[in-house]
Design an enzyme around this catalytic site. Structure first.
Site, PDB file in Angstrom:
ATOM      1  N   LYS A  12      72.291  32.251  48.297  1.00 46.50           N
ATOM      2  CA  LYS A  12      71.719  30.971  47.875  1.00 46.50           C
ATOM      3  C   LYS A  12      71.508  30.914  46.366  1.00 46.50           C
ATOM      4  CE  LYS A  12      69.325  30.377  52.303  1.00 46.50           C
ATOM      5  NZ  LYS A  12      68.038  29.979  52.932  1.00 46.50           N
ATOM      6  N   TYR A  63      72.377  22.056  57.802  1.00 49.63           N
ATOM      7  CA  TYR A  63      70.945  22.062  58.103  1.00 49.63           C
ATOM      8  C   TYR A  63      70.549  20.902  59.021  1.00 49.63           C
ATOM      9  CZ  TYR A  63      70.125  25.861  54.767  1.00 49.63           C
ATOM     10  OH  TYR A  63      70.125  27.070  54.114  1.00 49.63           O
ATOM     11  N   PHE A 100      60.393  19.301  54.741  1.00 49.39           N
ATOM     12  CA  PHE A 100      60.977  20.048  53.620  1.00 49.39           C
ATOM     13  C   PHE A 100      62.486  19.880  53.501  1.00 49.39           C
ATOM     14  CE2 PHE A 100      62.727  23.244  56.363  1.00 49.39           C
ATOM     15  CZ  PHE A 100      61.823  23.381  57.405  1.00 49.39           C
ATOM     16  N   ARG A 123      71.280  39.538  60.488  1.00 51.01           N
ATOM     17  CA  ARG A 123      69.948  38.945  60.626  1.00 51.01           C
ATOM     18  C   ARG A 123      68.873  40.015  60.406  1.00 51.01           C
ATOM     19  NH1 ARG A 123      69.329  33.358  60.740  1.00 51.01           N
ATOM     20  NH2 ARG A 123      67.493  33.582  62.048  1.00 51.01           N
ATOM     21  N   THR A 179      62.604  34.501  58.109  1.00 58.15           N
ATOM     22  CA  THR A 179      62.820  33.408  57.143  1.00 58.15           C
ATOM     23  C   THR A 179      61.861  33.472  55.952  1.00 58.15           C
ATOM     24  OG1 THR A 179      63.479  32.042  59.018  1.00 58.15           O
ATOM     25  CG2 THR A 179      63.026  30.893  56.950  1.00 58.15           C
ATOM     26  N   ARG A 217      65.108  40.003  52.295  1.00 56.74           N
ATOM     27  CA  ARG A 217      64.065  39.020  51.983  1.00 56.74           C
ATOM     28  C   ARG A 217      62.729  39.702  51.698  1.00 56.74           C
ATOM     29  NH1 ARG A 217      65.841  34.848  56.823  1.00 56.74           N
ATOM     30  NH2 ARG A 217      67.266  33.530  55.628  1.00 56.74           N
ATOM     31  N   ASN A 260      64.658  32.432  49.771  1.00 55.52           N
ATOM     32  CA  ASN A 260      64.775  33.670  50.557  1.00 55.52           C
ATOM     33  C   ASN A 260      66.175  34.273  50.447  1.00 55.52           C
ATOM     34  OD1 ASN A 260      66.190  31.898  52.099  1.00 55.52           O
ATOM     35  ND2 ASN A 260      64.836  31.968  53.882  1.00 55.52           N
ATOM     36  N   HIS A 287      71.485  33.089  53.532  1.00 52.68           N
ATOM     37  CA  HIS A 287      71.637  32.497  54.859  1.00 52.68           C
ATOM     38  C   HIS A 287      72.553  33.406  55.660  1.00 52.68           C
ATOM     39  CE1 HIS A 287      72.635  29.800  58.164  1.00 52.68           C
ATOM     40  NE2 HIS A 287      73.880  30.205  57.994  1.00 52.68           N
TER      41      HIS A 287
END
Ligand code: ADP
Length: 143
Positions: free
Chosen positions: A9, A49, A57, A85, A91, A102, A112, A115
């Protein structure tokens, strides 16, 4: 063998953490089979998303994800989806376990860093969303 989609990100790119995050993922044994830098637009983010479109948000994450280009990657390997993951952590970076990407490096719930697809089915859809077939170099086939 599974494949999974990763997006590094804008916070990962702007904080120069791309190498560190890729190093951690590669250390799990997963292999990069696709890699590119892209600028995300509102259309692709609305798709990506869609499950969050009714959240307050949502406009904020869309703006955040558009703020700089991101690095999109496809990783391949055994249990790739779950491995990624686990490597990312939960998250909210402030709640993610130490030792995860993270937990060690993320700032908060929005920033964070990464993705990662949350299921094999989502991974297939997301890989198709961000990559053409010709941009994927499956490990067995490229030897
Ligand atoms: P994950 O990325 O862990 O699969 P989600 O799919 O629930 O989590 O959310 C997608 C992204 O939206 C998160 O990674 C995070 O950047 C952002 N996000 C989720 N919840 C919030 C929140 N409460 N406030 C701000 N951003 C959020």
């Amino acid at each position: 063998m599974e494949k999974t989609l990763v997006l590094l990100k804008p916070d990962c790119v702007s904080r120069s953490l791309v190498g560190e995050v890729v190093k951690r993922i590669e250390a799990t044994g997963l292999k990069i089979i696709g890699c590119k830098m892209i600028r995300l637009d509102g259309k692709i983010l609305a798709e990506h998303y869609a499950h969050l479109s009714d959240k307050p948000f949502f406009p904020r994450i869309t703006e955040f994800m558009k703020s700089t280009p991101v690095v999109a990657l496809v990783f391949e390997g055994e249990d790739a989806v779950q491995k990624l993951r686990d490597e990312c952590g939960v998250t909210d970076s402030t709640k993610a376990e130490k030792g995860t990407i993270r937990g060690d490096l993320g700032k908060d719930i929005q920033e964070n860093l990464v993705h990662a697809s949350d299921s094999v089915e989502a991974a297939q859809i997301e890989i198709r969303r961000f990559f053409k077939n010709s941009e994927i170099f499956e490990y067995e086939k490229r030897k």
